[in-house]
Design an enzyme around this catalytic site. Structure first.
Site, mmCIF file in Angstrom:
data_model
loop_
_atom_site.group_PDB
_atom_site.id
_atom_site.type_symbol
_atom_site.label_atom_id
_atom_site.label_comp_id
_atom_site.label_asym_id
_atom_site.label_seq_id
_atom_site.Cartn_x
_atom_site.Cartn_y
_atom_site.Cartn_z
ATOM 1 N N ARG A 48 0.879 -1.046 0.060
ATOM 2 C CA ARG A 48 0.196 0.067 0.121
ATOM 3 C C ARG A 48 0.901 1.227 -0.022
ATOM 4 O O ARG A 48 0.574 2.256 -0.606
ATOM 5 C CB ARG A 48 -0.988 -0.050 1.226
ATOM 6 C CG ARG A 48 -1.707 1.058 1.418
ATOM 7 C CD ARG A 48 -2.964 1.271 2.106
ATOM 8 N NE ARG A 48 -3.092 0.353 3.308
ATOM 9 C CZ ARG A 48 -2.315 0.578 4.390
ATOM 10 N NH1 ARG A 48 -1.485 1.673 4.610
ATOM 11 N NH2 ARG A 48 -2.243 -0.243 5.264
ATOM 12 N N TYR A 76 -14.877 16.498 -17.116
ATOM 13 C CA TYR A 76 -15.498 15.072 -17.048
ATOM 14 C C TYR A 76 -16.479 15.102 -15.965
ATOM 15 O O TYR A 76 -16.380 15.659 -14.877
ATOM 16 C CB TYR A 76 -14.263 14.212 -16.626
ATOM 17 C CG TYR A 76 -14.575 12.952 -16.440
ATOM 18 C CD1 TYR A 76 -15.079 12.195 -17.538
ATOM 19 C CD2 TYR A 76 -14.598 12.321 -15.204
ATOM 20 C CE1 TYR A 76 -15.411 10.861 -17.135
ATOM 21 C CE2 TYR A 76 -15.005 11.157 -14.960
ATOM 22 C CZ TYR A 76 -15.148 10.187 -15.945
ATOM 23 O OH TYR A 76 -15.665 8.863 -15.905
ATOM 24 N N ASP A 80 -6.275 18.834 -15.726
ATOM 25 C CA ASP A 80 -6.713 17.649 -16.000
ATOM 26 C C ASP A 80 -6.134 17.552 -17.541
ATOM 27 O O ASP A 80 -6.741 18.158 -18.439
ATOM 28 C CB ASP A 80 -8.057 17.396 -15.818
ATOM 29 C CG ASP A 80 -8.358 15.945 -16.036
ATOM 30 O OD1 ASP A 80 -7.804 15.047 -16.661
ATOM 31 O OD2 ASP A 80 -9.380 15.247 -15.631
ATOM 32 N N LYS A 127 -7.319 6.258 -19.936
ATOM 33 C CA LYS A 127 -7.661 6.546 -21.345
ATOM 34 C C LYS A 127 -6.493 6.410 -22.268
ATOM 35 O O LYS A 127 -5.845 5.302 -22.304
ATOM 36 C CB LYS A 127 -7.939 7.997 -21.484
ATOM 37 C CG LYS A 127 -9.064 8.385 -20.315
ATOM 38 C CD LYS A 127 -10.370 7.626 -20.466
ATOM 39 C CE LYS A 127 -11.258 7.728 -19.232
ATOM 40 N NZ LYS A 127 -11.750 8.876 -18.703
HETATM 41 C C1 LIG Z 1 -12.007 9.211 -17.388
HETATM 42 C C2 LIG Z 1 -11.681 10.850 -16.913
HETATM 43 C C3 LIG Z 1 -11.579 10.878 -15.546
HETATM 44 C C4 LIG Z 1 -11.856 10.117 -14.516
HETATM 45 O O1 LIG Z 1 -10.735 9.012 -14.585
HETATM 46 P P1 LIG Z 1 -11.297 7.399 -14.183
HETATM 47 O O2 LIG Z 1 -10.016 6.652 -14.505
HETATM 48 O O3 LIG Z 1 -12.459 6.993 -14.921
HETATM 49 O O4 LIG Z 1 -11.518 7.433 -12.583
HETATM 50 C C5 LIG Z 1 -11.049 12.254 -15.195
HETATM 51 N N1 LIG Z 1 -10.895 13.434 -16.110
HETATM 52 C C6 LIG Z 1 -11.043 13.188 -17.406
HETATM 53 C C7 LIG Z 1 -10.743 14.155 -18.434
HETATM 54 C C8 LIG Z 1 -11.395 11.830 -17.900
HETATM 55 O O5 LIG Z 1 -11.458 11.789 -19.352
#
Ligand SMILES: *Cc1c(COP(=O)(O)O)cnc(C)c1O
Length: 380
Positions: free
Chosen positions: A46, A98, A170, A195
């Site tokens: 962890r 998102y 982000d 992604k």
């Molecule tokens: C998918 C996504 C998230 C969240 O990520 P997860 O891995 O699904 O928790 C946050 N920001 C953006 C821009 C995303 O496309």
């Protein structure tokens, strides 16, 4: 070293115990100690794990910063960032982001006394106008999801820093191959590794990359204290994905540009949003700030809501599914899927209609993708 060399080498020396060249999947919860608290830097998975460390060091190198912290999902990584703040703090956030991030801000962190203002972050004056005495964070997403707005990262960093706040970006839709926010002044860079970074649709993961040691230590503390860690297997898969990131992104860029141009010329299409089109309101900024426009497209058809949904459900190569950034093309209806937790009035106010369809253009042969879309459009 250049990006592609870092993608393959950073954080990934041959294994010191065996010489294994592929990063081993250290599927272990604990580590033998020589004497109480005398160990090789790893005491419990962890807190730390060699496969995870390889991923963290690799992603940090790609963003050009010293520190990385990996999490069990993108939203777990965002939650780690939000826990740098406390009740009474104020956050200025982009109004297009998102849906899960919006839900976390509004339904979790507001409850704990953090206040949010949502503004059109593509306008730096709007960010400045929302700043308060107690603003500690500016949160932007660029390109944003689903409207693909581009925010000037340097301008946002200048506003945040002039007000003694941090800037978090982000950068999931861009990846470090196309955009490096830390070089433009961002304090925290966030990725959902689910992604493009993993890119193969078989992992959920997230990461935060930072320059500042103190921020890094706070994020590490959160990671260890809460345990929102990715599995060694998932870290291995993301490391593998990253090795072909630039090759995949080049193809995503190329396919998405061709698809966007095709859609723009089709009579059944009302509006195409893609930062690589000259018609995109932030095309020039995208050109300056990014080295490619990535693989996401938003589109509205000259059709009823019902017909638009039939189109989205009827494609053959674009699978109707949440998620984005993988090798396989996907189509999504954000209003009912990824962004269902954003109130309708909020969406409409920001130009995010009920009919909007989002495409994640994969790395198949672009001609087949266009043929699939053409069949769907001609059926309308
Ligand atoms: C998918 C996504 C998230 C969240 O990520 P997860 O891995 O699904 O928790 C946050 N920001 C953006 C821009 C995303 O496309």
């Amino acid at each position: 070293m250049h990006f592609d060399t870092l993608a393959i080498h950073a954080g990934q020396k041959p294994d010191s115990a065996t010489g294994a060249l592929a990063t081993p999947i250290y599927q272990t919860s604990t580590y033998a100690q020589d004497a109480p608290n005398v160990h090789k830097g790893f005491d419990y998975s962890r807190a730390n794990n060699p496969t995870r460390k390889a991923l963290e060091d690799n992603l940090a190198a790609l963003e050009g910063v010293p520190y990385g912290v990996a999490f069990s999902s993108g939203l777990a990584a965002i939650s780690a960032i939000m826990n740098l703040f406390k009740s009474g703090d104020h956050v200025v956030a982009a109004n297009d982001m998102y849906g899960g991030t919006y839900r976390q801000f509004r339904q979790l962190y507001e409850k704990y006394g953090i206040a949010f203002d949502f503004v059109d972050a593509s306008n730096a004056d709007a960010i400045q106008a929302a700043m308060r005495q107690n603003t500690r964070l500016v949160w932007i997403e660029t390109p944003s999801n689903p409207l693909l707005k581009i925010t000037d990262i340097k301008a946002a960093a200048d506003v945040a820093h002039a007000n003694r706040a941090l800037l978090a970006v982000d950068s999931t839709l861009a990846t470090p191959y196309l955009q490096r926010p830390a070089e433009l002044g961002a304090d925290l860079v966030h990725h959902s590794t689910t992604k493009y970074l993993n890119g193969h649709g078989d992992v959920i993961g997230g990461a935060v990359l930072v320059k500042d040691k103190d921020l890094f230590e706070q994020l590490r503390f959160w990671q260890k204290s809460v345990g929102s860690v990715p599995s060694p297997m998932d870290c291995y898969l993301v490391l593998r994905g990253v090795k072909t990131l630039s090759l995949r992104m080049d193809r995503h860029n190329q396919n998405a540009q061709a698809v966007a141009e095709f859609l723009q010329a089709h009579p059944s299409v009302k509006r195409v949003i893609y930062p690589g089109l000259e018609s995109h309101p932030h095309h020039a900024l995208a050109q300056k700030q990014m080295s490619g426009f990535s693989g996401m497209i938003a589109v509205e058809l000259n059709a009823s809501f019902e017909q638009s949904m039939v189109f989205a459900s009827g494609l053959k190569l674009f699978t109707l599914a949440e998620d984005l950034g993988g090798v396989r093309s996907l189509v999504c209806h954000p209003a009912s899927m990824t962004h269902a937790s954003v109130p309708r009035e909020e969406r409409l106010k920001n130009g995010f209609s009920d009919e909007l369809i989002r495409l994640s253009v994969g790395i198949e042969d672009g001609r087949d993708l266009i043929a699939d879309l053409k069949t769907g459009l001609d059926r309308l």
